[in-house]
Motif scaffolding. Structure first.
Motif: not given
Length: 132
Positions: A55-64
């Motif tokens: 629930p934030h505008r940026s992913p917590l982890i992105h394409r790891l």
């Protein structure tokens, strides 16, 4: 997920933030009854990149890029969910990103101490029929 916290205060802030975002304390690995919090999702793209949305505008982890057995993907797709747990400063993976032999024991100790949080998170594989 494992976070490097460099100290008790930062660890407490990180775990408290995750709790406020909908994760719950995991007290026993053998008896996990976790909520499905709003705003969380795990996605796997066609190239094998794992994204964790929260629930934030940026992913917590992105394409790891993560190595996991095919049975993980099958179970996640079949259940439309994965169990996500998070902790700080544990070093469950060795220098080659392989699990250490006592990983489950480490997680059990964290759970017993109240230092492990988690939830059942919705899962979708992008580009598959289940994602449509």
């Amino acid at each position: 997920m494992e976070f490097a916290a460099n100290g008790t205060r930062i660890r407490d802030v990180m775990l408290t933030s995750l709790l406020r975002m909908g994760l719950s304390v995991v007290g026993d690995l053998d008896r996990i009854a976790l909520p499905r919090p709003y705003g969380w999702a795990v996605e796997l793209d066609p190239e094998g990149g794992l994204t964790v949305r929260w629930p934030h505008r940026s992913p917590l982890i992105h394409r790891l890029k993560v190595q996991f057995p095919d049975v993980w993907r099958i179970a996640a797709t079949r259940n439309d969910a994965v169990v996500l747990v998070a902790c700080c400063d544990v070093n469950i993976l060795d220098g080659n990103n392989d699990r250490v032999a006592s990983g489950r024991g480490i997680l059990s100790d964290l759970a017993a101490n109240g230092d492990l949080v988690g939830a059942a998170i919705g899962f979708r594989e992008q580009g598959s029929l289940s994602a449509a």
